[in-house]
Design a protein around this motif. Structure first.
Motif, PDB file in Angstrom:
ATOM      1  N   MET A  11     -40.706 -22.736 -14.466  1.00  0.00           N
ATOM      2  CA  MET A  11     -39.864 -23.512 -15.370  1.00  0.00           C
ATOM      3  C   MET A  11     -38.560 -22.748 -15.563  1.00  0.00           C
ATOM      4  O   MET A  11     -38.585 -21.548 -15.845  1.00  0.00           O
ATOM      5  CB  MET A  11     -40.572 -23.715 -16.705  1.00  0.00           C
ATOM      6  CG  MET A  11     -41.828 -24.582 -16.576  1.00  0.00           C
ATOM      7  SD  MET A  11     -42.997 -24.329 -17.928  1.00  0.00           S
ATOM      8  CE  MET A  11     -43.873 -22.879 -17.309  1.00  0.00           C
ATOM      9  N   ILE A  12     -37.448 -23.448 -15.389  1.00  0.00           N
ATOM     10  CA  ILE A  12     -36.129 -22.824 -15.490  1.00  0.00           C
ATOM     11  C   ILE A  12     -35.287 -23.599 -16.496  1.00  0.00           C
ATOM     12  O   ILE A  12     -35.218 -24.836 -16.431  1.00  0.00           O
ATOM     13  CB  ILE A  12     -35.404 -22.835 -14.122  1.00  0.00           C
ATOM     14  CG1 ILE A  12     -36.235 -22.140 -13.055  1.00  0.00           C
ATOM     15  CG2 ILE A  12     -34.014 -22.221 -14.246  1.00  0.00           C
ATOM     16  CD1 ILE A  12     -35.765 -22.403 -11.634  1.00  0.00           C
ATOM     17  N   ASP A  13     -34.654 -22.880 -17.401  1.00  0.00           N
ATOM     18  CA  ASP A  13     -33.636 -23.440 -18.282  1.00  0.00           C
ATOM     19  C   ASP A  13     -32.326 -22.811 -17.851  1.00  0.00           C
ATOM     20  O   ASP A  13     -32.177 -21.577 -17.904  1.00  0.00           O
ATOM     21  CB  ASP A  13     -33.911 -23.100 -19.745  1.00  0.00           C
ATOM     22  CG  ASP A  13     -35.148 -23.800 -20.287  1.00  0.00           C
ATOM     23  OD1 ASP A  13     -35.503 -24.869 -19.757  1.00  0.00           O
ATOM     24  OD2 ASP A  13     -35.741 -23.282 -21.245  1.00  0.00           O
ATOM     25  N   GLY A  14     -31.375 -23.633 -17.393  1.00  0.00           N
ATOM     26  CA  GLY A  14     -30.092 -23.134 -16.913  1.00  0.00           C
ATOM     27  C   GLY A  14     -28.968 -23.470 -17.870  1.00  0.00           C
ATOM     28  O   GLY A  14     -28.828 -24.625 -18.296  1.00  0.00           O
ATOM     29  N   TYR A  15     -28.177 -22.466 -18.217  1.00  0.00           N
ATOM     30  CA  TYR A  15     -27.076 -22.607 -19.168  1.00  0.00           C
ATOM     31  C   TYR A  15     -25.747 -22.356 -18.476  1.00  0.00           C
ATOM     32  O   TYR A  15     -25.678 -21.665 -17.465  1.00  0.00           O
ATOM     33  CB  TYR A  15     -27.244 -21.605 -20.318  1.00  0.00           C
ATOM     34  CG  TYR A  15     -28.562 -21.730 -21.030  1.00  0.00           C
ATOM     35  CD1 TYR A  15     -28.715 -22.605 -22.103  1.00  0.00           C
ATOM     36  CD2 TYR A  15     -29.661 -20.982 -20.626  1.00  0.00           C
ATOM     37  CE1 TYR A  15     -29.927 -22.719 -22.763  1.00  0.00           C
ATOM     38  CE2 TYR A  15     -30.880 -21.091 -21.280  1.00  0.00           C
ATOM     39  CZ  TYR A  15     -31.012 -21.956 -22.345  1.00  0.00           C
ATOM     40  OH  TYR A  15     -32.221 -22.072 -22.986  1.00  0.00           O
ATOM     41  N   VAL A  88     -40.751 -26.548 -11.090  1.00  0.00           N
ATOM     42  CA  VAL A  88     -41.265 -26.535  -9.724  1.00  0.00           C
ATOM     43  C   VAL A  88     -42.741 -26.198  -9.865  1.00  0.00           C
ATOM     44  O   VAL A  88     -43.103 -25.080 -10.220  1.00  0.00           O
ATOM     45  CB  VAL A  88     -40.556 -25.496  -8.825  1.00  0.00           C
ATOM     46  CG1 VAL A  88     -41.104 -25.566  -7.404  1.00  0.00           C
ATOM     47  CG2 VAL A  88     -39.045 -25.698  -8.831  1.00  0.00           C
ATOM     48  N   PHE A  89     -43.579 -27.191  -9.634  1.00  0.00           N
ATOM     49  CA  PHE A  89     -45.021 -27.033  -9.790  1.00  0.00           C
ATOM     50  C   PHE A  89     -45.671 -27.422  -8.476  1.00  0.00           C
ATOM     51  O   PHE A  89     -45.420 -28.490  -7.947  1.00  0.00           O
ATOM     52  CB  PHE A  89     -45.505 -27.910 -10.946  1.00  0.00           C
ATOM     53  CG  PHE A  89     -46.994 -27.913 -11.148  1.00  0.00           C
ATOM     54  CD1 PHE A  89     -47.769 -26.797 -10.885  1.00  0.00           C
ATOM     55  CD2 PHE A  89     -47.616 -29.047 -11.620  1.00  0.00           C
ATOM     56  CE1 PHE A  89     -49.143 -26.802 -11.089  1.00  0.00           C
ATOM     57  CE2 PHE A  89     -48.985 -29.080 -11.827  1.00  0.00           C
ATOM     58  CZ  PHE A  89     -49.747 -27.952 -11.565  1.00  0.00           C
ATOM     59  N   SER A  90     -46.492 -26.523  -7.934  1.00  0.00           N
ATOM     60  CA  SER A  90     -47.055 -26.746  -6.612  1.00  0.00           C
ATOM     61  C   SER A  90     -48.523 -26.353  -6.565  1.00  0.00           C
ATOM     62  O   SER A  90     -48.961 -25.481  -7.315  1.00  0.00           O
ATOM     63  CB  SER A  90     -46.278 -25.913  -5.587  1.00  0.00           C
ATOM     64  OG  SER A  90     -46.885 -26.004  -4.315  1.00  0.00           O
ATOM     65  N   THR A 113     -33.048 -18.751 -18.198  1.00  0.00           N
ATOM     66  CA  THR A 113     -34.326 -18.155 -18.577  1.00  0.00           C
ATOM     67  C   THR A 113     -35.391 -18.819 -17.715  1.00  0.00           C
ATOM     68  O   THR A 113     -35.228 -19.968 -17.278  1.00  0.00           O
ATOM     69  CB  THR A 113     -34.664 -18.354 -20.071  1.00  0.00           C
ATOM     70  OG1 THR A 113     -34.715 -19.755 -20.356  1.00  0.00           O
ATOM     71  CG2 THR A 113     -33.635 -17.687 -20.968  1.00  0.00           C
ATOM     72  N   THR A 114     -36.455 -18.090 -17.463  1.00  0.00           N
ATOM     73  CA  THR A 114     -37.548 -18.642 -16.663  1.00  0.00           C
ATOM     74  C   THR A 114     -38.882 -18.394 -17.363  1.00  0.00           C
ATOM     75  O   THR A 114     -39.021 -17.447 -18.150  1.00  0.00           O
ATOM     76  CB  THR A 114     -37.626 -18.000 -15.265  1.00  0.00           C
ATOM     77  OG1 THR A 114     -37.881 -16.605 -15.404  1.00  0.00           O
ATOM     78  CG2 THR A 114     -36.349 -18.222 -14.477  1.00  0.00           C
ATOM     79  N   HIS A 115     -39.814 -19.264 -17.045  1.00  0.00           N
ATOM     80  CA  HIS A 115     -41.211 -19.099 -17.446  1.00  0.00           C
ATOM     81  C   HIS A 115     -42.023 -19.376 -16.200  1.00  0.00           C
ATOM     82  O   HIS A 115     -41.689 -20.281 -15.418  1.00  0.00           O
ATOM     83  CB  HIS A 115     -41.599 -20.073 -18.552  1.00  0.00           C
ATOM     84  CG  HIS A 115     -40.783 -19.899 -19.793  1.00  0.00           C
ATOM     85  ND1 HIS A 115     -41.027 -18.915 -20.713  1.00  0.00           N
ATOM     86  CD2 HIS A 115     -39.701 -20.576 -20.239  1.00  0.00           C
ATOM     87  CE1 HIS A 115     -40.135 -18.990 -21.677  1.00  0.00           C
ATOM     88  NE2 HIS A 115     -39.318 -19.992 -21.408  1.00  0.00           N
ATOM     89  N   PHE A 116     -43.069 -18.610 -16.006  1.00  0.00           N
ATOM     90  CA  PHE A 116     -43.900 -18.781 -14.819  1.00  0.00           C
ATOM     91  C   PHE A 116     -45.356 -18.663 -15.238  1.00  0.00           C
ATOM     92  O   PHE A 116     -45.739 -17.702 -15.909  1.00  0.00           O
ATOM     93  CB  PHE A 116     -43.572 -17.698 -13.779  1.00  0.00           C
ATOM     94  CG  PHE A 116     -44.336 -17.868 -12.501  1.00  0.00           C
ATOM     95  CD1 PHE A 116     -43.892 -18.733 -11.528  1.00  0.00           C
ATOM     96  CD2 PHE A 116     -45.509 -17.169 -12.293  1.00  0.00           C
ATOM     97  CE1 PHE A 116     -44.597 -18.901 -10.346  1.00  0.00           C
ATOM     98  CE2 PHE A 116     -46.223 -17.325 -11.126  1.00  0.00           C
ATOM     99  CZ  PHE A 116     -45.759 -18.195 -10.148  1.00  0.00           C
ATOM    100  N   ILE A 117     -46.136 -19.655 -14.861  1.00  0.00           N
ATOM    101  CA  ILE A 117     -47.573 -19.615 -15.141  1.00  0.00           C
ATOM    102  C   ILE A 117     -48.334 -20.063 -13.898  1.00  0.00           C
ATOM    103  O   ILE A 117     -47.788 -20.747 -13.027  1.00  0.00           O
ATOM    104  CB  ILE A 117     -47.964 -20.507 -16.344  1.00  0.00           C
ATOM    105  CG1 ILE A 117     -47.576 -21.974 -16.111  1.00  0.00           C
ATOM    106  CG2 ILE A 117     -47.351 -19.973 -17.627  1.00  0.00           C
ATOM    107  CD1 ILE A 117     -48.074 -22.918 -17.180  1.00  0.00           C
TER     108      ILE A 117
END
Length: 146
Positions: A11-15, A88-90, A113-117
């Protein structure tokens, strides 16, 4: 190959992104298609891209999604805020840094910022390995409680 788990979700939030790029439906359609190809994720549909109208210009933008094997890539833009959200979910591993670099370049993202799970922890790719992992995890938790 992973023994358990469904797959990664970035998950990416781009500013501070390019407001022109965030309004460009053709660019967004291209990004969704090219990104799935560059990451080696099986694209099952053509990208769907649509303007969305919020309660005002600040809540409006463009949303897009492409269905990939077992999941999706989605993108939502808010040009008035120079902001975008990307998922981006795969169901298979992909190069997270490559995905991030591609999006930063194409939308001229200034900060992010990014989140990765890892999703679906108990999704059985190898049922025996999954059972061993879960049994050990539950024994450990039981030992801490006792």
């Amino acid at each position: 190959m992973e023994l358990f788990g469904f797959g990664p979700h970035l998950m990416i939030d781009g500013y501070h992104a390019s407001t022109d790029a965030l309004r460009d439906e053709t660019l967004i359609r291209t990004v969704l298609s090219e990104l799935s190809a560059q990451l080696g994720l099986g694209q099952l549909s053509e990208p769907v891209v649509q303007q969305h109208e919020g309660s005002g210009p600040e809540d409006s933008g463009v949303s897009g999604v492409v269905v990939i094997a077992g999941s999706h890539i989605s993108l939502h833009t808010f040009p008035e805020h120079a902001f975008l959200r990307v998922d981006v979910f795969s169901g298979k591993e992909f190069d997270v840094q490559k995905a991030l670099n591609y999006l930063i370049e194409h939308f001229e993202v200034g900060r992010y910022t990014t989140h990765f799970i890892n999703r679906g922890k108990e999704f059985p790719r190898d049922a025996a390995a999954l059972q061993r992992m879960l049994s050990g995890e539950r024994e450990y938790v039981g030992a801490r409680i006792a």
